[in-house]
Design a protein around this motif. Structure first.
Motif, PDB file in Angstrom:
ATOM      1  N   UNK A 179      -3.172   3.805  -1.880  1.00  0.00           N
ATOM      2  CA  UNK A 179      -3.346   3.128  -3.164  1.00  0.00           C
ATOM      3  C   UNK A 179      -2.632   1.787  -3.097  1.00  0.00           C
ATOM      4  N   UNK A 180      -3.359   0.730  -3.388  1.00  0.00           N
ATOM      5  CA  UNK A 180      -2.779  -0.606  -3.374  1.00  0.00           C
ATOM      6  C   UNK A 180      -1.894  -0.811  -4.602  1.00  0.00           C
ATOM      7  N   UNK A 181      -0.840  -1.585  -4.426  1.00  0.00           N
ATOM      8  CA  UNK A 181       0.121  -1.839  -5.494  1.00  0.00           C
ATOM      9  C   UNK A 181      -0.555  -2.386  -6.743  1.00  0.00           C
ATOM     10  N   UNK A 182      -1.492  -3.311  -6.600  1.00  0.00           N
ATOM     11  CA  UNK A 182      -2.148  -3.907  -7.778  1.00  0.00           C
ATOM     12  C   UNK A 182      -3.011  -2.891  -8.514  1.00  0.00           C
ATOM     13  N   UNK A 183      -3.513  -1.870  -7.801  1.00  0.00           N
ATOM     14  CA  UNK A 183      -4.299  -0.826  -8.461  1.00  0.00           C
ATOM     15  C   UNK A 183      -3.414   0.049  -9.347  1.00  0.00           C
ATOM     16  N   UNK A 184      -2.154   0.222  -8.935  1.00  0.00           N
ATOM     17  CA  UNK A 184      -1.217   0.969  -9.781  1.00  0.00           C
ATOM     18  C   UNK A 184      -0.942   0.186 -11.056  1.00  0.00           C
ATOM     19  N   UNK A 185      -0.750  -1.121 -10.919  1.00  0.00           N
ATOM     20  CA  UNK A 185      -0.540  -1.962 -12.096  1.00  0.00           C
ATOM     21  C   UNK A 185      -1.757  -1.908 -13.020  1.00  0.00           C
ATOM     22  N   UNK A 186      -2.939  -1.970 -12.454  1.00  0.00           N
ATOM     23  CA  UNK A 186      -4.181  -1.887 -13.232  1.00  0.00           C
ATOM     24  C   UNK A 186      -4.264  -0.545 -13.964  1.00  0.00           C
ATOM     25  N   UNK A 215       0.858  -1.181   0.000  1.00  0.00           N
ATOM     26  CA  UNK A 215       0.000   0.000   0.000  1.00  0.00           C
ATOM     27  C   UNK A 215       0.897   1.234   0.000  1.00  0.00           C
ATOM     28  N   UNK A 216       0.610   2.154  -0.924  1.00  0.00           N
ATOM     29  CA  UNK A 216       1.417   3.363  -1.056  1.00  0.00           C
ATOM     30  C   UNK A 216       0.607   4.587  -0.651  1.00  0.00           C
ATOM     31  N   UNK A 217       1.301   5.588  -0.179  1.00  0.00           N
ATOM     32  CA  UNK A 217       0.663   6.878   0.062  1.00  0.00           C
ATOM     33  C   UNK A 217       0.468   7.559  -1.288  1.00  0.00           C
ATOM     34  N   UNK A 233     -10.260   6.900 -12.534  1.00  0.00           N
ATOM     35  CA  UNK A 233      -9.305   6.241 -13.415  1.00  0.00           C
ATOM     36  C   UNK A 233      -8.303   5.426 -12.610  1.00  0.00           C
ATOM     37  N   UNK A 234      -8.195   5.738 -11.319  1.00  0.00           N
ATOM     38  CA  UNK A 234      -7.291   5.047 -10.415  1.00  0.00           C
ATOM     39  C   UNK A 234      -8.031   4.768  -9.114  1.00  0.00           C
ATOM     40  N   UNK A 235      -8.016   3.527  -8.693  1.00  0.00           N
ATOM     41  CA  UNK A 235      -8.663   3.154  -7.435  1.00  0.00           C
ATOM     42  C   UNK A 235      -7.803   3.615  -6.261  1.00  0.00           C
ATOM     43  N   UNK A 236      -8.467   4.057  -5.214  1.00  0.00           N
ATOM     44  CA  UNK A 236      -7.786   4.479  -3.991  1.00  0.00           C
ATOM     45  C   UNK A 236      -8.806   4.512  -2.865  1.00  0.00           C
ATOM     46  N   UNK A 237      -8.311   4.568  -1.655  1.00  0.00           N
ATOM     47  CA  UNK A 237      -9.200   4.697  -0.500  1.00  0.00           C
ATOM     48  C   UNK A 237      -8.551   5.626   0.511  1.00  0.00           C
ATOM     49  N   UNK A 238      -9.371   6.144   1.398  1.00  0.00           N
ATOM     50  CA  UNK A 238      -8.860   7.024   2.445  1.00  0.00           C
ATOM     51  C   UNK A 238      -8.747   6.247   3.747  1.00  0.00           C
ATOM     52  N   UNK A 239      -7.624   6.456   4.408  1.00  0.00           N
ATOM     53  CA  UNK A 239      -7.366   5.842   5.706  1.00  0.00           C
ATOM     54  C   UNK A 239      -6.980   6.977   6.648  1.00  0.00           C
ATOM     55  N   UNK A 240      -7.892   7.332   7.530  1.00  0.00           N
ATOM     56  CA  UNK A 240      -7.617   8.430   8.448  1.00  0.00           C
ATOM     57  C   UNK A 240      -7.440   9.760   7.742  1.00  0.00           C
ATOM     58  N   UNK A 241      -8.155   9.945   6.636  1.00  0.00           N
ATOM     59  CA  UNK A 241      -8.070  11.196   5.900  1.00  0.00           C
ATOM     60  C   UNK A 241      -6.952  11.267   4.879  1.00  0.00           C
ATOM     61  N   UNK A 242      -6.160  10.210   4.778  1.00  0.00           N
ATOM     62  CA  UNK A 242      -5.049  10.176   3.815  1.00  0.00           C
ATOM     63  C   UNK A 242      -5.331   9.136   2.739  1.00  0.00           C
ATOM     64  N   UNK A 243      -5.040   9.497   1.494  1.00  0.00           N
ATOM     65  CA  UNK A 243      -5.251   8.579   0.388  1.00  0.00           C
ATOM     66  C   UNK A 243      -4.239   7.449   0.434  1.00  0.00           C
TER      67      UNK A 243
END
Length: 70
Positions: A52-59, A15-17, A40-50
């Motif tokens: 991004x999972x590694x596989x979503x970057x590949x996707x 998981x990347x910031x 266009x890119x999947x991401x989620x917020x964790x404690x107000x910070x985005x």
């Protein structure tokens, strides 16, 4: 962690910031946020910070390549 520019995808953290992902992709943080809001890119917020999972970057990269070849 050193520079992400010299890191291959399989050596990235699971998981990347937002900043880490932007650095890896060679995009600004603002551009990356825009891609997230445009879905266009999947991401989620964790404690107000985005995050991004590694596989979503590949996707995301795969989708970009398919757009270029279409």
């Amino acid at each position: 962690m050193g520079s992400l520019l010299d890191v291959t995808l399989d050596r990235l953290p699971l998981v990347l910031s937002l900043r880490q992902a932007a650095q890896y992709l060679g995009l600004s943080v603002v551009t990356l946020k825009r891609r997230i809001y445009e879905k266009k890119l999947k991401a989620y917020k964790d404690g107000g910070r985005w995050k991004i999972r590694r596989e979503w970057i590949l996707e995301y990269e795969t989708n970009l390549l398919s757009e270029c070849t279409a």
